[in-house]
Design an enzyme around this catalytic site. Sequence first.
Site, PDB file in Angstrom:
ATOM      1  N   TRP A   1       0.795  -1.221   0.000  1.00 24.06           N
ATOM      2  CA  TRP A   1       0.000   0.000   0.000  1.00 24.06           C
ATOM      3  C   TRP A   1       0.830   1.274   0.000  1.00 24.06           C
ATOM      4  O   TRP A   1       0.296   2.341  -0.207  1.00 24.06           O
ATOM      5  CB  TRP A   1      -0.957   0.029   1.187  1.00 24.06           C
ATOM      6  CG  TRP A   1      -2.015  -1.018   1.184  1.00 24.06           C
ATOM      7  CD1 TRP A   1      -2.381  -1.811   2.231  1.00 24.06           C
ATOM      8  CD2 TRP A   1      -2.897  -1.393   0.102  1.00 24.06           C
ATOM      9  NE1 TRP A   1      -3.413  -2.655   1.868  1.00 24.06           N
ATOM     10  CE2 TRP A   1      -3.744  -2.413   0.564  1.00 24.06           C
ATOM     11  CE3 TRP A   1      -3.036  -0.968  -1.217  1.00 24.06           C
ATOM     12  CZ2 TRP A   1      -4.716  -3.009  -0.234  1.00 24.06           C
ATOM     13  CZ3 TRP A   1      -3.989  -1.558  -2.022  1.00 24.06           C
ATOM     14  CH2 TRP A   1      -4.820  -2.562  -1.527  1.00 24.06           C
TER      15      TRP A   1
ATOM     16  N   HIS B   1      -1.077   2.899   3.882  1.00 27.17           N
ATOM     17  CA  HIS B   1      -1.061   2.499   5.297  1.00 27.17           C
ATOM     18  C   HIS B   1      -1.605   3.609   6.188  1.00 27.17           C
ATOM     19  O   HIS B   1      -2.311   3.336   7.162  1.00 27.17           O
ATOM     20  CB  HIS B   1       0.355   2.112   5.720  1.00 27.17           C
ATOM     21  CG  HIS B   1       0.694   0.699   5.409  1.00 27.17           C
ATOM     22  ND1 HIS B   1       0.097  -0.362   6.043  1.00 27.17           N
ATOM     23  CD2 HIS B   1       1.553   0.161   4.508  1.00 27.17           C
ATOM     24  CE1 HIS B   1       0.576  -1.495   5.566  1.00 27.17           C
ATOM     25  NE2 HIS B   1       1.456  -1.206   4.626  1.00 27.17           N
TER      26      HIS B   1
ATOM     27  N   ASP C   1       7.581  -1.149   8.124  1.00 24.78           N
ATOM     28  CA  ASP C   1       8.351  -1.168   6.888  1.00 24.78           C
ATOM     29  C   ASP C   1       9.739  -0.579   7.095  1.00 24.78           C
ATOM     30  O   ASP C   1      10.711  -1.029   6.499  1.00 24.78           O
ATOM     31  CB  ASP C   1       7.615  -0.402   5.785  1.00 24.78           C
ATOM     32  CG  ASP C   1       6.621  -1.272   5.045  1.00 24.78           C
ATOM     33  OD1 ASP C   1       6.834  -2.499   4.964  1.00 24.78           O
ATOM     34  OD2 ASP C   1       5.621  -0.736   4.534  1.00 24.78           O
TER      35      ASP C   1
ATOM     36  N   ARG D   1      12.057  -3.059   9.522  1.00 25.82           N
ATOM     37  CA  ARG D   1      12.665  -4.273   8.982  1.00 25.82           C
ATOM     38  C   ARG D   1      14.007  -4.022   8.316  1.00 25.82           C
ATOM     39  O   ARG D   1      14.742  -4.954   8.025  1.00 25.82           O
ATOM     40  CB  ARG D   1      11.711  -4.944   7.999  1.00 25.82           C
ATOM     41  CG  ARG D   1      11.492  -4.203   6.702  1.00 25.82           C
ATOM     42  CD  ARG D   1      10.479  -4.933   5.857  1.00 25.82           C
ATOM     43  NE  ARG D   1      10.206  -4.221   4.635  1.00 25.82           N
ATOM     44  CZ  ARG D   1       9.186  -4.496   3.836  1.00 25.82           C
ATOM     45  NH1 ARG D   1       8.359  -5.464   4.148  1.00 25.82           N
ATOM     46  NH2 ARG D   1       9.004  -3.814   2.730  1.00 25.82           N
TER      47      ARG D   1
ATOM     48  N   HIS E   1       5.521  -9.919   6.643  1.00 18.66           N
ATOM     49  CA  HIS E   1       4.648  -8.992   5.931  1.00 18.66           C
ATOM     50  C   HIS E   1       3.764  -9.680   4.894  1.00 18.66           C
ATOM     51  O   HIS E   1       2.959  -9.011   4.247  1.00 18.66           O
ATOM     52  CB  HIS E   1       5.478  -7.917   5.229  1.00 18.66           C
ATOM     53  CG  HIS E   1       6.164  -6.968   6.163  1.00 18.66           C
ATOM     54  ND1 HIS E   1       5.814  -5.645   6.284  1.00 18.66           N
ATOM     55  CD2 HIS E   1       7.197  -7.154   7.033  1.00 18.66           C
ATOM     56  CE1 HIS E   1       6.588  -5.054   7.175  1.00 18.66           C
ATOM     57  NE2 HIS E   1       7.445  -5.948   7.640  1.00 18.66           N
TER      58      HIS E   1
ATOM     59  N   HIS F   1       0.217  -2.220  11.173  1.00 18.04           N
ATOM     60  CA  HIS F   1       0.772  -2.384   9.829  1.00 18.04           C
ATOM     61  C   HIS F   1       0.276  -3.655   9.144  1.00 18.04           C
ATOM     62  O   HIS F   1      -0.133  -3.633   7.981  1.00 18.04           O
ATOM     63  CB  HIS F   1       2.296  -2.405   9.895  1.00 18.04           C
ATOM     64  CG  HIS F   1       2.944  -2.387   8.543  1.00 18.04           C
ATOM     65  ND1 HIS F   1       3.155  -1.229   7.833  1.00 18.04           N
ATOM     66  CD2 HIS F   1       3.400  -3.406   7.766  1.00 18.04           C
ATOM     67  CE1 HIS F   1       3.728  -1.527   6.673  1.00 18.04           C
ATOM     68  NE2 HIS F   1       3.888  -2.834   6.601  1.00 18.04           N
TER      69      HIS F   1
ATOM     70  N   ASP G   1      -1.353  -4.699   5.530  1.00 19.78           N
ATOM     71  CA  ASP G   1      -0.663  -5.601   4.606  1.00 19.78           C
ATOM     72  C   ASP G   1      -1.547  -6.747   4.128  1.00 19.78           C
ATOM     73  O   ASP G   1      -1.534  -7.113   2.957  1.00 19.78           O
ATOM     74  CB  ASP G   1       0.566  -6.218   5.287  1.00 19.78           C
ATOM     75  CG  ASP G   1       1.801  -5.341   5.221  1.00 19.78           C
ATOM     76  OD1 ASP G   1       1.759  -4.284   4.570  1.00 19.78           O
ATOM     77  OD2 ASP G   1       2.816  -5.724   5.827  1.00 19.78           O
TER      78      ASP G   1
ATOM     79  N   HIS H   1       0.137  -9.622  -1.274  1.00 17.80           N
ATOM     80  CA  HIS H   1       0.847 -10.012  -0.055  1.00 17.80           C
ATOM     81  C   HIS H   1       0.371 -11.367   0.445  1.00 17.80           C
ATOM     82  O   HIS H   1       0.824 -11.842   1.481  1.00 17.80           O
ATOM     83  CB  HIS H   1       0.675  -8.951   1.033  1.00 17.80           C
ATOM     84  CG  HIS H   1       1.730  -7.904   0.995  1.00 17.80           C
ATOM     85  ND1 HIS H   1       2.662  -7.729   1.982  1.00 17.80           N
ATOM     86  CD2 HIS H   1       2.033  -6.985   0.043  1.00 17.80           C
ATOM     87  CE1 HIS H   1       3.476  -6.738   1.666  1.00 17.80           C
ATOM     88  NE2 HIS H   1       3.112  -6.273   0.485  1.00 17.80           N
TER      89      HIS H   1
ATOM     90  N   HIS I   1       3.362  -5.901  -8.329  1.00 18.51           N
ATOM     91  CA  HIS I   1       3.237  -5.702  -6.886  1.00 18.51           C
ATOM     92  C   HIS I   1       3.264  -4.211  -6.545  1.00 18.51           C
ATOM     93  O   HIS I   1       2.414  -3.715  -5.795  1.00 18.51           O
ATOM     94  CB  HIS I   1       4.369  -6.434  -6.161  1.00 18.51           C
ATOM     95  CG  HIS I   1       4.187  -6.480  -4.678  1.00 18.51           C
ATOM     96  ND1 HIS I   1       3.852  -7.622  -4.010  1.00 18.51           N
ATOM     97  CD2 HIS I   1       4.278  -5.515  -3.724  1.00 18.51           C
ATOM     98  CE1 HIS I   1       3.752  -7.373  -2.707  1.00 18.51           C
ATOM     99  NE2 HIS I   1       4.011  -6.094  -2.520  1.00 18.51           N
TER     100      HIS I   1
ATOM    101  N   ASP J   1       0.663  -1.729  -4.748  1.00 18.61           N
ATOM    102  CA  ASP J   1       1.103  -1.038  -3.528  1.00 18.61           C
ATOM    103  C   ASP J   1       0.843   0.460  -3.610  1.00 18.61           C
ATOM    104  O   ASP J   1       0.311   1.067  -2.682  1.00 18.61           O
ATOM    105  CB  ASP J   1       2.609  -1.224  -3.326  1.00 18.61           C
ATOM    106  CG  ASP J   1       2.965  -2.539  -2.695  1.00 18.61           C
ATOM    107  OD1 ASP J   1       2.075  -3.286  -2.292  1.00 18.61           O
ATOM    108  OD2 ASP J   1       4.177  -2.827  -2.608  1.00 18.61           O
TER     109      ASP J   1
END
Length: 291
Positions: free
Chosen positions: A20, A25, A61, A64, A76, A132, A136, A142, A167, A171
């Site tokens: 996203w 998000h 995000d 990580r 995720h 989060h 996701d 995802h 993807h 997103d």
Amino acid sequence: MKTAVLALSASLFAQGAYSWGAMGHATVGYIAQNYLDGAGKIFTSHLLGGASLASVASWADSYRYTDAGKFSASLHYIDAHDEVPHKCSVKLDRDCGEEGCIVTAIANYTDRALNDNLTLSERTDAVKFIIHFLGDITQPLHTENLDVGGNEISVFWGNGTAKTNLHAAWDRSIPETLAGGSDDATAAKFAKGIIADLDTGIYKDLKEDWTSCGSIKRGTGCPKAWAQDANKLVCSDVLPDGPDAVEGKDLSGDYYTKAAPIARQQLAKGGYRLGLWLNKIAKAEQLKCRD
């Protein structure tokens, strides 16, 4: 083979595949904030130090990428090894890697948010992960293994002017085009329109079904149901004719027209579910304190 795919998936995620995007998000966070009840507001404000859900929605995000957070890359997503576009399905024992996946992560961090044996900081991180991951898990790619969740399907955006991948298109390109931007102000305005549709508009009669699996006591039960809900869209809307139908194509025309309402509805699901999920955690915290 599965280990190799998981390693590649983690590698691509580390290169910047955000579900996203920050705008999406934040939208989920703004929607969820609207549906917090009194207990939910007190609980989240306490653990987040007064910060809003939207302001911490992309924390996982960023985390990580740190040495401390690199373990969380595989959390995720879940890699559904299904048969797109003929059959989409999520099977936990088949698709969740040894490192864990988004389904087990939501269950785990829900438990951790209520664990008095953890430090305040650890419980705060648990809530931020939940915020989060409930975003996701509504992004269809995802919940899909094919071509590393669409990361390896090259597409174009904007009349062929920008090369990207499927993807990333889901997103960022699709939701940000729909919302009209990528900043926080755009997310707040976008969320306001979605909230109106949740309260009195096109989602009013759908939202109850979106949260029919609502018990935090079911462990992976609800997260798995949400993953399955998103995954079926890979067959019906994301890749209805398979990857060859979109490979190398510009998706900002007819594909976008069909995909945009799906992406908006998924963001609505994520925000509404998140608000009610946090309320249930807060209620469990209250009950625990009364014992």
